[in-house]
Design an enzyme around this catalytic site. Structure first.
Site: not given
Ligand code: CTP
Length: 408
Positions: A214, A278, A282, A308-310, A327, A341, A345
């Site tokens: 991205n 970051a 996804d 993985p969702d960090i 963020f 969110k 999270k």
């Molecule tokens: N994040 C993360 N690991 C991932 C995805 C997201 O740590 N695999 C963190 C990002 O760093 C940010 C937040 O989660 O702090 C954003 O979440 P996300 O669900 O990705 O937000 P959006 O992109 O806004 O999600 P959506 O598309 O579901 O609205």
């Protein structure tokens, strides 16, 4: 907080405002600092070595090649001068001097000394004509120096030496001293706290040459790492591929994929503060091809799997930081989506970017709402550096409610 026993290297460069340097040296000495001065050749047009010597109470260095001008001897003076200092302060910094700093010139003692310094904090009090300050070249140089960790004090607005009025006047010696004291105070606040910041995009390989990624520039995450480091925290920055430099004084780990980011985050835990800025991809390809995928006449179908969702992993870890901040990029129902969110999270706060109709990725400004479980604040449109400072202030107020409000 005072400057007692601080070793300050005061570099005086060539603007008319160099005349204010002896008064500044005297104030710093009064605050308890040990001041050593370097005067460039251009500075000596406006201030004499004797004046600086009298004000600082120390010999003044000025010549890269003249041996024996200090007790240490000149041969390694440019290295020694920063090694023995706690901070470097450049006054009456001209546009020319800053440009030369950016490019790493080492033609005189001041330049060579700065080039030999990779660890001591650098403060710059510029002085120049308003048009020179506003010129794109100077703007870019200031940006580069800030990215490398320099702290700017001023310039102030007012009457300029050239007869014009505007931004470019060197800050008064009293204001420079106050700014240094404020920095010292700020730097002590998060001392002993360990912070993690994630920044930039992740690249998820499809084959040896292609990836899913991205447009994240890392500007916001890097600025937050810098602001927390300025507040005294021990910061680890885990960043995906970006083209901006590592923030000075911050332990920076470079990764490519979400899985590598998670591994680096977990390997350096525990933390007291985590900020996930970051833009983590996804998804990644279920299978990565070892060879370049060739055209076969049909467009290939990519099978993806979730990364993985960090942020969630940090929030739900046994050694969870006291404060976890994420963020979110939203175009509609910003507050409600961000609150959802936070629940999903398990973090404490979300900085929600209003990206409806605006360009955020790669840009210097952003419209942020700070969302907690109970509150929502509209921060308006701010530079990413300003967002980082405001967030650092908020973090300090949350962790140390008794510390005054405007520390960052
Ligand atoms: N994040 C993360 N690991 C991932 C995805 C997201 O740590 N695999 C963190 C990002 O760093 C940010 C937040 O989660 O702090 C954003 O979440 P996300 O669900 O990705 O937000 P959006 O992109 O806004 O999600 P959506 O598309 O579901 O609205």
């Amino acid at each position: 907080m005072s400057l007692r026993d601080k070793n300050i290297l005061l570099i005086v460069t060539g603007s008319i405002a160099a005349q204010k340097s002896p008064a500044l040296a005297r104030l710093l000495v009064k605050e308890g600092a040990n001041v050593r001065c370097i005067a460039t050749k251009a500075a000596q047009e406006f201030v004499s070595l004797e004046e600086l010597e009298q004000a600082s109470g120390n010999p003044v260095s000025h010549d890269l090649w003249k041996p024996g001008q200090t007790e240490e001897g000149a041969a390694i003076e440019h290295i020694d001068l920063t090694r023995k200092s706690d901070l470097v302060l450049i006054t009456a910094a001209s546009a020319n001097f800053m440009a030369r700093m950016v490019h790493g010139y080492a033609e005189d003692l001041a330049e060579a000394t700065l080039l030999a310094n990779n660890s001591k904090p650098v403060f710059i009090a510029p002085a120049m004509n308003v048009e020179m300050w506003n010129h794109p070249a100077t703007r870019a140089n200031v940006q580069t120096l800030v990215e490398r960790g320099a702290h700017f004090i001023g310039p102030a607005e007012g009457d300029l030496a050239c007869g014009e009025t505007g931004l470019g006047r060197m800050s008064e010696p009293e204001d420079i001293t106050v700014a240094l004291l404020a920095h010292m105070r700020l730097h002590a606040i998060l001392n002993g706290y360990k912070a993690l910041v994630t920044s930039g995009p992740t690249y998820e390989p499809l084959d040896p040459v292609r990836f899913l990624g991205n447009r994240s520039s890392g500007k916001q995450g890097h600025a937050i790492a810098r602001a927390l480091s300025n507040a005294g925290a021990d910061v680890t920055l885990v960043t995906g591929p970006v083209s901006i430099p590592d923030p000075a004084g911050v332990k920076t780990l470079h990764v490519e994929t979400a899985q590598e980011m998670l591994t680096a985050v977990q390997a350096n835990a525990p933390y007291d503060i985590a900020v996930c800025a970051a833009a983590v991809s996804d998804w990644r390809a279920k299978e990565t091809s070892a060879q370049k995928i060739k055209k076969s006449g049909d467009a290939p179908t990519l099978e993806l799997t979730e990364n993985p969702d960090i942020l969630a992993a940090i929030s739900n870890a046994d050694n969870r930081p006291a404060l976890v901040i994420g963020f979110a990029a939203e175009t509609t129902s910003l507050v409600d989506n961000a609150k959802a969110k936070i629940d999903k999270k398990g973090c404490d706060m979300i900085l929600a970017n209003d990206v409806s109709g605006e360009k955020v990725f790669g840009h210097d400004e952003t419209h942020i709402h700070l969302i907690t479980r109970t509150d929502a604040e509209d921060w308006g449109v701010l530079s990413k550096t300003a967002v980082a400072k405001k967030l650092a202030t908020r973090i300090i107020r949350t962790l140390q409610p008794d510390v005054c409000k405007d520390v960052a």
